[in-house]
Scaffold this motif. Sequence first.
Motif, PDB file in Angstrom:
ATOM      1  N   MET A   1      67.629 105.189 -15.780  1.00  0.00           N
ATOM      2  CA  MET A   1      68.515 104.014 -15.638  1.00  0.00           C
ATOM      3  C   MET A   1      68.108 103.223 -14.389  1.00  0.00           C
ATOM      4  O   MET A   1      67.757 103.794 -13.362  1.00  0.00           O
ATOM      5  CB  MET A   1      69.965 104.517 -15.501  1.00  0.00           C
ATOM      6  CG  MET A   1      71.035 103.476 -15.721  1.00  0.00           C
ATOM      7  SD  MET A   1      70.966 102.749 -17.369  1.00  0.00           S
ATOM      8  CE  MET A   1      71.995 101.333 -17.110  1.00  0.00           C
ATOM      9  N   LEU A   2      68.155 101.918 -14.486  1.00  0.00           N
ATOM     10  CA  LEU A   2      67.772 101.076 -13.360  1.00  0.00           C
ATOM     11  C   LEU A   2      68.903 100.979 -12.345  1.00  0.00           C
ATOM     12  O   LEU A   2      70.071 100.912 -12.709  1.00  0.00           O
ATOM     13  CB  LEU A   2      67.432  99.660 -13.848  1.00  0.00           C
ATOM     14  CG  LEU A   2      66.231  99.525 -14.793  1.00  0.00           C
ATOM     15  CD1 LEU A   2      66.141  98.109 -15.320  1.00  0.00           C
ATOM     16  CD2 LEU A   2      64.949  99.894 -14.082  1.00  0.00           C
ATOM     17  N   ASN A   7      67.529  95.948 -10.974  1.00  0.00           N
ATOM     18  CA  ASN A   7      67.955  95.097 -12.071  1.00  0.00           C
ATOM     19  C   ASN A   7      67.931  93.613 -11.697  1.00  0.00           C
ATOM     20  O   ASN A   7      67.950  92.750 -12.566  1.00  0.00           O
ATOM     21  CB  ASN A   7      69.366  95.502 -12.517  1.00  0.00           C
ATOM     22  CG  ASN A   7      69.679  95.018 -13.916  1.00  0.00           C
ATOM     23  OD1 ASN A   7      68.777  94.822 -14.716  1.00  0.00           O
ATOM     24  ND2 ASN A   7      70.934  94.802 -14.195  1.00  0.00           N
ATOM     25  N   THR A 111      58.057  96.578 -20.230  1.00  0.00           N
ATOM     26  CA  THR A 111      58.882  97.036 -19.100  1.00  0.00           C
ATOM     27  C   THR A 111      59.409  95.864 -18.282  1.00  0.00           C
ATOM     28  O   THR A 111      60.159  96.059 -17.332  1.00  0.00           O
ATOM     29  CB  THR A 111      58.061  97.958 -18.181  1.00  0.00           C
ATOM     30  OG1 THR A 111      56.870  97.265 -17.791  1.00  0.00           O
ATOM     31  CG2 THR A 111      57.677  99.247 -18.893  1.00  0.00           C
ATOM     32  N   ASP A 130      69.705  98.033 -20.215  1.00  0.00           N
ATOM     33  CA  ASP A 130      69.935  99.001 -21.298  1.00  0.00           C
ATOM     34  C   ASP A 130      68.639  99.315 -22.038  1.00  0.00           C
ATOM     35  O   ASP A 130      68.439 100.431 -22.515  1.00  0.00           O
ATOM     36  CB  ASP A 130      70.945  98.454 -22.316  1.00  0.00           C
ATOM     37  CG  ASP A 130      72.374  98.423 -21.768  1.00  0.00           C
ATOM     38  OD1 ASP A 130      72.612  99.012 -20.689  1.00  0.00           O
ATOM     39  OD2 ASP A 130      73.238  97.795 -22.416  1.00  0.00           O
ATOM     40  N   GLY A 132      65.711  99.229 -20.678  1.00  0.00           N
ATOM     41  CA  GLY A 132      64.717  99.771 -19.744  1.00  0.00           C
ATOM     42  C   GLY A 132      63.753  98.753 -19.179  1.00  0.00           C
ATOM     43  O   GLY A 132      62.646  99.105 -18.768  1.00  0.00           O
ATOM     44  N   ARG A 134      62.889  95.622 -16.392  1.00  0.00           N
ATOM     45  CA  ARG A 134      63.200  94.876 -15.181  1.00  0.00           C
ATOM     46  C   ARG A 134      63.003  93.390 -15.454  1.00  0.00           C
ATOM     47  O   ARG A 134      62.387  93.008 -16.455  1.00  0.00           O
ATOM     48  CB  ARG A 134      62.311  95.345 -14.035  1.00  0.00           C
ATOM     49  CG  ARG A 134      62.555  96.812 -13.668  1.00  0.00           C
ATOM     50  CD  ARG A 134      61.740  97.227 -12.472  1.00  0.00           C
ATOM     51  NE  ARG A 134      62.178  96.480 -11.279  1.00  0.00           N
ATOM     52  CZ  ARG A 134      61.487  96.443 -10.142  1.00  0.00           C
ATOM     53  NH1 ARG A 134      60.341  97.079 -10.047  1.00  0.00           N
ATOM     54  NH2 ARG A 134      61.943  95.763  -9.106  1.00  0.00           N
TER      55      ARG A 134
END
Length: 202
Positions: A1-2, A7, A111, A130, A132, A134
């Motif tokens: 999780m970020l 984020n 990603t 959610d 994954g 950035r």
Amino acid sequence: MLTDAENKPVYELDAGRRAVALTIDDGPDPRYTPAVLALLQRYGIRATFFLIGENVVEHAALVREIADCGHHIGNHTWTHPDLRHMSEGAVRDELERTSDLLHRTTGRQPTWFRAPGGDWSPVSLKVAADLGMRNMAWSVDPRDWARPGTSAITDRILKDVRPGSIVLNHDGGGDRSQTVAALKAYLPVLIDSGYFFTAPPN
């Protein structure tokens, strides 16, 4: 999780190195993407291509070529909408469909995500996290999409670029011949000035 910090949209890289990230949006486009790829190959540059799902469907072989050349591929939604006025379900559909298709086409899960127009919303940040991904913004925008002329695009980039810059260009969404000509003009200048190019870390 970020984490919350991870984020947030990234506007610049570490300024401690003379590195620039070149990002190319709205493709792939069979007219201009091959010309961009040829230039990047000539100068040994890795870039990040933010692709639109609708275009990926039409030009899957070109997407595989981008990936095979070692460039990063990011998610730029399915239809390039303004995400700020959309429900979570609609935003999820835009992002998830695109990520799934890019994964199927290249074998890699994207990603990085870039909101169309840089118009992030709390909902789109949540959905990207959610999934994954950035969020990558930019710090140098020559407004090449408006076709202001090759020299205007070139001058804006050379004036604004500095260590850690993330540069925005477009290979899709219309006539991008000015962008290709500007890349031809400014890439060797930046290289001769001691800059090197990087794709942000996965």
